[in-house]
Design a protein around this motif. Structure first.
Motif, PDB file in Angstrom:
ATOM      1  N   TYR A  42      -4.298  -0.796   4.816  1.00  0.00           N
ATOM      2  CA  TYR A  42      -5.131   0.356   5.136  1.00  0.00           C
ATOM      3  C   TYR A  42      -4.724   0.901   6.499  1.00  0.00           C
ATOM      4  O   TYR A  42      -4.810   0.197   7.509  1.00  0.00           O
ATOM      5  CB  TYR A  42      -6.603  -0.044   5.160  1.00  0.00           C
ATOM      6  CG  TYR A  42      -7.136  -0.514   3.825  1.00  0.00           C
ATOM      7  CD1 TYR A  42      -7.894   0.331   3.025  1.00  0.00           C
ATOM      8  CD2 TYR A  42      -6.891  -1.806   3.359  1.00  0.00           C
ATOM      9  CE1 TYR A  42      -8.391  -0.089   1.787  1.00  0.00           C
ATOM     10  CE2 TYR A  42      -7.382  -2.237   2.133  1.00  0.00           C
ATOM     11  CZ  TYR A  42      -8.127  -1.371   1.360  1.00  0.00           C
ATOM     12  OH  TYR A  42      -8.610  -1.795   0.146  1.00  0.00           O
ATOM     13  N   SER A  43      -4.303   2.167   6.531  1.00  0.00           N
ATOM     14  CA  SER A  43      -3.856   2.758   7.797  1.00  0.00           C
ATOM     15  C   SER A  43      -5.030   3.085   8.715  1.00  0.00           C
ATOM     16  O   SER A  43      -4.877   3.133   9.927  1.00  0.00           O
ATOM     17  CB  SER A  43      -3.018   4.018   7.537  1.00  0.00           C
ATOM     18  OG  SER A  43      -3.721   4.935   6.714  1.00  0.00           O
ATOM     19  N   TYR A  44      -6.202   3.327   8.131  1.00  0.00           N
ATOM     20  CA  TYR A  44      -7.421   3.525   8.917  1.00  0.00           C
ATOM     21  C   TYR A  44      -8.629   3.285   8.003  1.00  0.00           C
ATOM     22  O   TYR A  44      -8.489   3.292   6.771  1.00  0.00           O
ATOM     23  CB  TYR A  44      -7.469   4.915   9.574  1.00  0.00           C
ATOM     24  CG  TYR A  44      -7.326   6.078   8.616  1.00  0.00           C
ATOM     25  CD1 TYR A  44      -8.438   6.640   7.986  1.00  0.00           C
ATOM     26  CD2 TYR A  44      -6.067   6.646   8.370  1.00  0.00           C
ATOM     27  CE1 TYR A  44      -8.302   7.712   7.128  1.00  0.00           C
ATOM     28  CE2 TYR A  44      -5.935   7.724   7.503  1.00  0.00           C
ATOM     29  CZ  TYR A  44      -7.052   8.252   6.891  1.00  0.00           C
ATOM     30  OH  TYR A  44      -6.921   9.316   6.033  1.00  0.00           O
ATOM     31  N   PHE A  76     -16.692   7.342   6.573  1.00  0.00           N
ATOM     32  CA  PHE A  76     -15.241   7.284   6.402  1.00  0.00           C
ATOM     33  C   PHE A  76     -14.797   7.543   4.969  1.00  0.00           C
ATOM     34  O   PHE A  76     -13.601   7.669   4.710  1.00  0.00           O
ATOM     35  CB  PHE A  76     -14.701   5.915   6.850  1.00  0.00           C
ATOM     36  CG  PHE A  76     -14.835   5.647   8.321  1.00  0.00           C
ATOM     37  CD1 PHE A  76     -14.413   6.578   9.260  1.00  0.00           C
ATOM     38  CD2 PHE A  76     -15.403   4.465   8.776  1.00  0.00           C
ATOM     39  CE1 PHE A  76     -14.542   6.333  10.618  1.00  0.00           C
ATOM     40  CE2 PHE A  76     -15.531   4.207  10.132  1.00  0.00           C
ATOM     41  CZ  PHE A  76     -15.098   5.142  11.051  1.00  0.00           C
ATOM     42  N   THR A 110     -14.986  -2.677   6.560  1.00  0.00           N
ATOM     43  CA  THR A 110     -14.445  -1.541   7.307  1.00  0.00           C
ATOM     44  C   THR A 110     -13.281  -0.923   6.550  1.00  0.00           C
ATOM     45  O   THR A 110     -13.161   0.301   6.462  1.00  0.00           O
ATOM     46  CB  THR A 110     -13.972  -1.994   8.708  1.00  0.00           C
ATOM     47  OG1 THR A 110     -15.045  -2.653   9.372  1.00  0.00           O
ATOM     48  CG2 THR A 110     -13.532  -0.793   9.541  1.00  0.00           C
ATOM     49  N   GLU A 111     -12.421  -1.757   6.000  1.00  0.00           N
ATOM     50  CA  GLU A 111     -11.291  -1.269   5.204  1.00  0.00           C
ATOM     51  C   GLU A 111     -11.779  -0.402   4.049  1.00  0.00           C
ATOM     52  O   GLU A 111     -11.290   0.709   3.828  1.00  0.00           O
ATOM     53  CB  GLU A 111     -10.497  -2.453   4.629  1.00  0.00           C
ATOM     54  CG  GLU A 111      -9.651  -3.203   5.593  1.00  0.00           C
ATOM     55  CD  GLU A 111      -8.953  -4.368   4.921  1.00  0.00           C
ATOM     56  OE1 GLU A 111      -8.049  -4.943   5.543  1.00  0.00           O
ATOM     57  OE2 GLU A 111      -9.311  -4.713   3.777  1.00  0.00           O
TER      58      GLU A 111
END
Length: 400
Positions: free
Chosen positions: A101-103, A199, A162-163
């Motif tokens: 995951y990049s963000y 997100f 979070t991912e």
């Protein structure tokens, strides 16, 4: 790893398909594993919903050589496929992979890899158990079988929520479905307070909400969401008895949940997505915009025709939405059971025979007659028209 032939707990048709896969994998020297929910539910002695098989090559290498395949779909980007066999059994055939995951919240980048990496990318330990089809052994690197015995939902690795914040909804679903405790409840609450759901898109959130509402214990799912801080819910309205609302229908559950939400920001998820049934979403959007208009007419009037004139333009979902207000409820029942079915026996041609030829005036007379019929329940509007034509014309002209 330990020996455990869980295949014996499958149906005869499922075992046949697994053996077809096993023989072909052996022949090609490819490793294959039943993974995720199927293993979890077999170990829990629950009915399985689907079978996912991870393999160490591109699924097309197997599909092209499998016998008894009725149809399949292949998704090149993730190297996954859905196969339907001649006996009706459906499986998902997936290449083992790892994810990065990049963000936070972004969809992951997928890289072909091993079963170990594939299990590490999973959401919860109880879903990170694999069964080696050829070796007849359980692979459990994250103590998923132990957590099944302890009846707990726990993440596989750090930063899991979070991912992919949608895992929070899945934690709720599994916790309620199996009556398991939430090991990571404090971490989940912290993530929610830090706005982790911002997100991800409304579409992704809505898909998870629908899955929660499809569960047998859907109300408990929503109440747990409230406890965690996902939604601010009016508990008195959630699951409220309503003769127009059939809670076996998922769309009706969605309506009830929507009305139970206290915060406009939460309701916006339901009105700003591309996931919900089109008519249902239109109803939710219109409800937010026109609630005062409809309430004004239906709540404050006893005029049957006005009630009919407003409600005739609402679809089934809008009527259910408004029926949760007790001031509207009986007027909507009246509309559905009585007013909606009232029709004029007279037609425009019969009015022309009385010497009235202007189309607009004919339409206004028909509307006027319908109003009288609804409010007085007269049986024969034709006699009324002939005996009171002058009064009716005066009423039509005065109205306009």
């Amino acid at each position: 790893m330990r020996k455990n032939n869980i295949i014996n707990k499958l149906s005869k048709e499922e075992i046949h398909v697994i053996n077809l896969m096993k023989n072909k994998l052996n022949e090609l020297g490819v490793r294959g594993y039943i993974v995720g929910g199927a293993v979890r539910d077999i170990l829990l002695d629950k009915e399985i919903k689907d079978i996912d098989i991870c393999i160490t090559c591109n699924p097309m290498c197997i599909i092209n050589q499998l016998k008894e395949v009725k149809s399949f779909k292949y998704y090149k980007k993730f190297e996954t496929s859905t196969i339907i066999f001649n006996n009706g059994i459906e499986i998902d055939l997936i290449r083992c992979r790892k994810e990065s995951y990049s963000y936070p919240g972004v969809l992951p980048e997928v890289i072909p890899s091993s079963i170990e990496d594939d299990l590490y990318r999973r959401d919860f330990t109880i879903n990170s158990i694999a069964y080696n089809i050829i070796g007849n052994e359980i692979i459990d690197r994250h103590n998923g079988t132990n957590d099944l015995e302890l009846k707990k939902i726990a993440k596989v690795h750090d930063n899991s929520y979070t991912e992919d914040p949608t895992r929070i909804f899945r934690a709720v679903k599994y916790s309620v479905r199996y009556n398991f405790g939430l090991e990571d409840i404090d971490e989940i609450k912290d993530n929610l307070q830090n706005g982790v759901l911002k997100f991800i898109s409304n579409d992704r959130i809505m898909r998870e909400i629908i899955l929660l509402c499809e569960e047998e214990k859907w109300i408990r799912n929503i109440l747990l969401c409230k406890k965690l801080g996902i939604f601010n819910i009016n508990k008195e309205l959630l699951g409220k008895q309503n003769d127009l609302c059939n809670y076996s229908d998922i769309n009706h559950r969605i309506i009830n949940l929507f009305l139970s939400l206290r915060d406009r920001e939460d309701r916006n998820i339901f009105t700003d997505n591309s996931v919900l049934n089109r008519k249902l979403k239109e109803a939710l959007v219109k409800y937010n915009i026109e609630i005062e208009k409809v309430s004004h007419f239906t709540c404050k009037t006893i005029d049957n025709f006005i009630i009919y004139d407003v409600l005739k333009n609402l679809n089934e979902y809008e009527l259910i939405l408004y029926s949760f207000d007790y001031k509207n409820k009986y007027k909507i029942y009246n509309y559905l059971n009585n007013l909606k079915n009232i029709k004029l026996k007279i037609r425009g041609n019969e009015i022309k025979e009385l010497g009235i030829n202007e189309g607009k005036k004919i339409g206004n007379i028909l509307k006027y007659l319908l109003k009288i019929k609804m409010n007085t329940m007269i049986a024969n509007e034709e006699n009324l028209l002939k005996r009171n034509l002058g009064e009716i014309l005066n009423g039509v002209e005065h109205k306009n």
